[in-house]
Structures are given as structure tokens and as C-alpha cells.
Design a protein around this motif. Structure first.
Motif, PDB file in Angstrom:
ATOM      1  N   UNK A 358       0.841  -1.208   0.000  1.00  8.51           N
ATOM      2  CA  UNK A 358       0.000   0.000   0.000  1.00  8.51           C
ATOM      3  C   UNK A 358       0.877   1.261   0.000  1.00  8.51           C
ATOM      4  N   UNK A 359       1.899   1.275   0.851  1.00 12.35           N
ATOM      5  CA  UNK A 359       2.790   2.433   0.913  1.00 12.35           C
ATOM      6  C   UNK A 359       3.520   2.605  -0.421  1.00 12.35           C
ATOM      7  N   UNK A 360       3.854   1.472  -1.056  1.00 17.85           N
ATOM      8  CA  UNK A 360       4.592   1.526  -2.324  1.00 17.85           C
ATOM      9  C   UNK A 360       3.700   1.908  -3.504  1.00 17.85           C
ATOM     10  N   UNK A 361       2.499   1.310  -3.557  1.00 14.87           N
ATOM     11  CA  UNK A 361       1.665   1.426  -4.756  1.00 14.87           C
ATOM     12  C   UNK A 361       0.578   2.494  -4.678  1.00 14.87           C
ATOM     13  N   UNK A 362       0.109   2.807  -3.483  1.00 12.41           N
ATOM     14  CA  UNK A 362      -0.949   3.798  -3.343  1.00 12.41           C
ATOM     15  C   UNK A 362      -2.345   3.207  -3.354  1.00 12.41           C
ATOM     16  N   UNK A 363      -2.645   2.344  -4.308  1.00 12.68           N
ATOM     17  CA  UNK A 363      -3.987   1.761  -4.422  1.00 12.68           C
ATOM     18  C   UNK A 363      -4.199   0.659  -3.387  1.00 12.68           C
ATOM     19  N   UNK A 364      -5.219   0.828  -2.539  1.00 12.14           N
ATOM     20  CA  UNK A 364      -5.520  -0.177  -1.524  1.00 12.14           C
ATOM     21  C   UNK A 364      -5.948  -1.494  -2.164  1.00 12.14           C
ATOM     22  N   UNK A 365      -6.761  -1.420  -3.220  1.00 13.00           N
ATOM     23  CA  UNK A 365      -7.271  -2.635  -3.861  1.00 13.00           C
ATOM     24  C   UNK A 365      -6.164  -3.406  -4.556  1.00 13.00           C
ATOM     25  N   UNK A 366      -5.274  -2.705  -5.268  1.00 14.17           N
ATOM     26  CA  UNK A 366      -4.147  -3.374  -5.941  1.00 14.17           C
ATOM     27  C   UNK A 366      -3.201  -3.980  -4.906  1.00 14.17           C
ATOM     28  N   UNK A 367      -2.957  -3.263  -3.810  1.00 12.85           N
ATOM     29  CA  UNK A 367      -2.094  -3.787  -2.742  1.00 12.85           C
ATOM     30  C   UNK A 367      -2.679  -5.062  -2.153  1.00 12.85           C
ATOM     31  N   UNK A 368      -3.996  -5.066  -1.931  1.00 13.54           N
ATOM     32  CA  UNK A 368      -4.665  -6.235  -1.358  1.00 13.54           C
ATOM     33  C   UNK A 368      -4.599  -7.434  -2.313  1.00 13.54           C
ATOM     34  N   UNK A 369      -4.820  -7.181  -3.602  1.00 14.25           N
ATOM     35  CA  UNK A 369      -4.783  -8.267  -4.592  1.00 14.25           C
ATOM     36  C   UNK A 369      -3.381  -8.853  -4.728  1.00 14.25           C
ATOM     37  N   UNK A 370      -2.364  -7.997  -4.727  1.00 15.88           N
ATOM     38  CA  UNK A 370      -0.990  -8.480  -4.825  1.00 15.88           C
ATOM     39  C   UNK A 370      -0.633  -9.294  -3.588  1.00 15.88           C
ATOM     40  N   UNK A 371      -1.117  -8.851  -2.437  1.00 11.64           N
ATOM     41  CA  UNK A 371      -0.897  -9.596  -1.186  1.00 11.64           C
ATOM     42  C   UNK A 371      -1.481 -10.997  -1.291  1.00 11.64           C
ATOM     43  N   UNK A 372      -2.674 -11.093  -1.884  1.00  5.68           N
ATOM     44  CA  UNK A 372      -3.320 -12.405  -2.044  1.00  5.68           C
ATOM     45  C   UNK A 372      -2.416 -13.365  -2.810  1.00  5.68           C
ATOM     46  N   UNK A 373      -1.752 -12.868  -3.849  1.00  2.64           N
ATOM     47  CA  UNK A 373      -0.858 -13.708  -4.640  1.00  2.64           C
ATOM     48  C   UNK A 373       0.303 -14.268  -3.840  1.00  2.64           C
ATOM     49  N   UNK A 374       0.727 -13.526  -2.811  1.00  2.00           N
ATOM     50  CA  UNK A 374       1.851 -13.961  -1.981  1.00  2.00           C
ATOM     51  C   UNK A 374       1.408 -14.821  -0.799  1.00  2.00           C
ATOM     52  N   UNK A 375       0.197 -14.601  -0.324  1.00  2.00           N
ATOM     53  CA  UNK A 375      -0.266 -15.257   0.909  1.00  2.00           C
ATOM     54  C   UNK A 375      -1.029 -16.558   0.662  1.00  2.00           C
ATOM     55  N   UNK A 376      -1.765 -16.627  -0.455  1.00  4.99           N
ATOM     56  CA  UNK A 376      -2.614 -17.803  -0.729  1.00  4.99           C
ATOM     57  C   UNK A 376      -1.879 -19.139  -0.550  1.00  4.99           C
ATOM     58  N   UNK A 377      -0.657 -19.311  -1.108  1.00  5.72           N
ATOM     59  CA  UNK A 377      -0.002 -20.622  -0.984  1.00  5.72           C
ATOM     60  C   UNK A 377       0.263 -21.082   0.443  1.00  5.72           C
ATOM     61  N   UNK A 378       0.351 -20.156   1.387  1.00 10.50           N
ATOM     62  CA  UNK A 378       0.651 -20.582   2.758  1.00 10.50           C
ATOM     63  C   UNK A 378      -0.603 -20.820   3.602  1.00 10.50           C
ATOM     64  N   UNK A 379      -1.776 -20.519   3.045  1.00  8.43           N
ATOM     65  CA  UNK A 379      -3.003 -20.677   3.821  1.00  8.43           C
ATOM     66  C   UNK A 379      -3.421 -22.142   3.959  1.00  8.43           C
TER      67      UNK A 379
END
Length: 448
Positions: A358-379
Motif C-alpha cells: 500500500x505504501x509503495x503502490x498507493x492503491x488499496x485494492x491493488x495492494x490487497x490483490x498483490x498480497x493475495x498472490x503472496x499469501x494464498x499458498x501458505x493458507x
């Protein structure tokens, strides 16, 4: 070094959007292609991955998002939102004016997207501040706090809705837990933070603001608008349907009651897409036909609502494409392996990643979606409540809004603040929402 490639991709995204002023959607697609190539993905699978990410994200979101935009527009265009705000301000009285703004902004924020709610409520806040001779920021901070919290935590807003779909979380649970977290967070970030902000930047509370850029605002005589009860019921109807279905399903599971047609029907009606469709049909009647507004006028409002969210949908789709590249390129697995022996909760990890992005990209929605790509495999390796991971991601994606976020500039210009004052009010406000949200999610994780 997958994480180094991701970091270079994020920096490239910043350069494209902020440096070259390239459209956000186009920038996301370019970076998705670049990161896919850098990660060594087979050439014949890159386009498939990007298309799959874009289509998968929009396939889940477009129906809810589109219906939600139309519902909000009908409530706004009919004067229902103005009725809610003015009635509560009248009932709470001058002494409790902040709480009136908080409650009305919260109710309106459930139905309207952040930017729409802000543009709709700011003229009302300005009018009330002149009438009561109070600072516009005294009312503005509680207003944006309520709008931001509903935007970050509550479906059918795009962030929590799309993340719930990516994580496979029950959207009704996200809504229910979101409300539990949202209410204390709004109180802390709204009326309580206003007292602190007044001490940090007292001069900002003397500013008069400027809303000329909004143009002439559509105002109604209250007797021309739908009743308060009907307006609130229409705005909250999708929430009511989803919440009832979630509670009944929880009771069924807890008591081990055998499934039957009644429970299946309740789940069907409480599904986010069904609930939004039924709510829109209700709004067509309560906000339109019941007040003798022609169907053509009602449908014109719906068409304008869809036109206004077209680019936002594409940007969300672009974020979904980038997310899918991170998953298919193995970055998510790499992060999961990196933290496989870590005792760090997926809730905290999701919040941290979303906050950095979020701090890097500005967009809350894009930050959340990118986070999903990194977090999903560990869930898959944990029994953590997925609805809480959704809310933690949403909380992280709200932190420290600054110069790369449109909301920062909207707040600055409307309230006539300097950059320093905007950082001390808006940026700090968003950070308080983010940290408070995480704290309440962690507390809730001890119970559910």
C-alpha cells in the motif's frame, strides 16, 4: 531471487504510474508481463496466466460491484442518502454533531463506494459546519474515517469482496466480523482522533476548505426524499440478507443440524450476488417507482453508475492479473517456504505485506490483490480463519495513504490543507484505522 524481481516490478509500476503518468491498468499489465518473463515462466503460459487472473478476479467481483454501484447511485440520486444524513444530524443535535456525522457516514458508506460517499457528504458537512459555526475538519475527519473503514472492511466494497473470493473465505463471515471490527475502529479513528489532530495541527481546524471543483451539487427538499426508515432499510438491505444467512449457517454448523432445502434457500438468498440483486430491485421500487419516478430515469441512474466504475473494474482486473503471475511464477510458494518455519501468524503476515505494498503502490485494492498472490499458498498449511485474514489484508491495505493515493489529494484539496497538515490528519488517520483494524482482528482471532 523471486522477491527481488517482485520489488523491481513494484518500482517499475511506480515509475510508470507516477513518473510517466501511464494509465494504472496499462501499467499493471505491462508489469505483469515483465515480472512473468523475469520469473522464467514458459512463454506460452504467460498470456494464459494473465488472462486467467484478470478473468477470475472480475468474474467473482463484476456482478457484486456493478449491482452495488447501481444500488448506491439510486440511493444518492433519489435523495435517500441526504435524508439519512440530515435526519441523524437533526436527531443527535448540535452537541453530538460528530456522532451524527459518524453514524450517517457509516450507513451511507456501506452502500456507496468511498469516492462517491465523499463527494456526496462533503457538501452536507460544509453546510452543517457553516450553520453551527464549527470547523469543517471537526466534522470531516469522522466522516472520512467512517467511509474509509466501510471501504476497507465491509463487502460489497471491492477490496474485502475480491480478497474474500481470492482466499475462498465466506463473504457473510467477512461482513459479520467486519462489522465487529469496524465499529470500534471508527470510534477511535473518528471522534477520538479528531481531539488528537486538533492538538497536532491546530491551524488546520481554522481552514475553510474549497468544494468548487465538485460543481453544483444536487440538493433536495427533505419532503421530496424517501423516508428515513425506507432509506436506511434500502441501504442496509444487502447487509441484512448476508448477515442473516451467515448467522443461520453458523447456528446450523454449531448445532450439527442436518442440511435441507430451507438452509439451502437461506444460503442462496444470502449469497452476495443474490443479495445485491434483490437489494437493487428493492431500490428500484423504494427509491424510484414508489415515488412515481419513471423507469427510464431510474435506468439512466443505473447506466451512469456502471459507466463511472468501468476503469476501476479494469484496474482491479489488472491487479488480479499481476496477482496470478506471482502465484503461477512461484513467488507465492517461495514466500510460503520462506515462512514455513516461522511462528508468525498468517494474519500478521498478510497485514504486513499489504501495508508495504500500500505504501509503495498507493492503491488499496491493488495492494490487497498483490498480497493475495503472496499469501494464498501458505493458507493451506494453517487452520487460520480465512475471514480474519481477509480483514487483516484489508486493514494493511489502508495504512499510511500519502502522495501516491488519490484519496490523499482529495482530502487535501477539499479541506484546504497544506501537505504537512494532510500528512498529520489524513495519513495518520488511515494509519490508525489500519493498526486498530489489525489489533481488533487479532483479538477476534482468540474467540473465533
Amino acid at each position: 531471487m523471486p522477491l527481488l524481481i517482485v520489488a523491481i516490478g513494484i518500482v517499475s509500476l511506480l515509475i510508470l504510474i507516477m513518473g510517466l503518468k501511464l494509465n494504472t491498468f496499462v501499467s499493471l499489465i505491462i508489469v505483469a508481463f515483465g515480472v512473468a518473463l523475469a520469473l522464467g515462466m514458459p512463454l506460452d503460459s504467460i498470456v494464459t496466466s494473465i488472462e486467467g487472473g484478470l478473468g477470475g478476479t472480475l468474474g467473482h467481483l463484476a456482478l457484486i460491484f456493478g449491482l452495488g454501484a447501481m444500488l448506491g447511485r439510486l440511493i444518492a440520486d433519489s435523495g435517500g442518502a441526504q435524508r439519512i444524513a440530515m435526519t441523524l444530524i437533526d436527531k443527535f443535535g448540535e452537541k453530538n454533531i460528530q456522532w451524527a456525522v459518524v453514524v450517517s457516514s457509516f450507513i451511507i458508506g456501506v452502500a456507496l463506494f468511498f469516492e462517491v460517499g465523499m463527494v456526496l457528504l462533503i457538501p452536507i458537512v460544509f453546510t452543517i459546519s457553516k450553520q453551527l459555526k464549527v470547523s469543517i475538519l471537526h466534522l470531516g475527519i469522522p466522516m472520512v474515517a467512517a467511509l474509509s473503514v466501510t471501504h476497507g472492511f465491509l463487502p460489497p466494497h471491492p477490496g474485502p469482496t475480491v480478497i474474500a473470493g481470492e482466499y475462498g473465505a465466506n463473504i457473510g463471515e467477512v461482513l459479520l466480523y467486519g462489522f465487529i471490527i469496524a465499529i470500534p475502529t471508527v470510534i477511535i479513528a473518528g471522534p477520538l482522533f479528531t481531539k488528537l489532530a486538533r492538538k497536532i495541527v491546530p491551524n488546520s481546524f481554522n481552514k475553510t476548505g474549497d468544494i468548487e471543483s465538485l460543481g453544483e451539487q444536487k440538493t433536495f427538499n427533505l419532503d421530496e426524499t424517501p423516508s428515513f426508515g425506507i432509506s436506511v432499510f434500502t441501504a442496509m438491505f444487502p447487509v441484512i440478507l448476508m448477515a442473516i444467512a451467515t448467522i443461520i449457517t453458523m447456528v446450523q454448523k454449531t448445532n450439527g443440524i442436518e442440511d435441507n432445502a430451507i438452509f439451502a434457500t437461506v444460503r442462496f438468498i444470502g449469497n452476495a450476488s443474490t443479495a445485491m440483486l434483490l437489494s437493487l430491485l428493492l431500490a428500484v421500487y423504494t427509491m424510484g417507482l414508489a415515488r412515481n419516478i419513471p423507469m427510464k430515469t431510474i435506468m439512466d441512474s443505473c447506466s451512469k453508475a456502471i459507466a463511472s466504475i468501468g476503469m476501476m473494474l479494469l484496474i482491479i482486473g489488472g491487479g488480479g492479473a499481476f496477482k496470478q503471475v506471482l502465484i503461477d511464477g512461484g513467488v507465492g510458494d517461495y514466500v510460503a517456504e520462506l515462512f514455513s518455519d516461522s511462528t508468525l501468524s498468517p494474519i500478521i503476515l498478510a497485514w504486513m505485506i499489504a501495508a508495504i505494498l500500500r505504501i509503495s503502490l498507493g492503491s488499496a485494492t491493488v495492494a490487497a490483490l498483490t498480497t493475495a498472490g503472496l499469501v494464498i499458498p501458505m493458507l493451506g498449511a494453517t487452520d487460520v480463519n480465512l475471514a480474519l485474514v481477509v480483514l487483516a489484508t484489508g486493514a494493511g491495505s489502508l495504512i499510511a495513504s500519502h502522495v501516491n493515493d488519490a484519496g490523499f489529494w482529495m482530502f487535501k484539496e477539499f479541506f484546504g490543507l497544506t501537505l504537512k497538515e494532510t500528512f498529520a490528519t489524513w495519513t495518520l488517520l488511515e494509519t490508525i484505522i489500519s493498526v486498530s483494524g489489525l489489533v481488533f482482528v487479532l483479538l477476534l482471532s482468540l474467540i473465533v
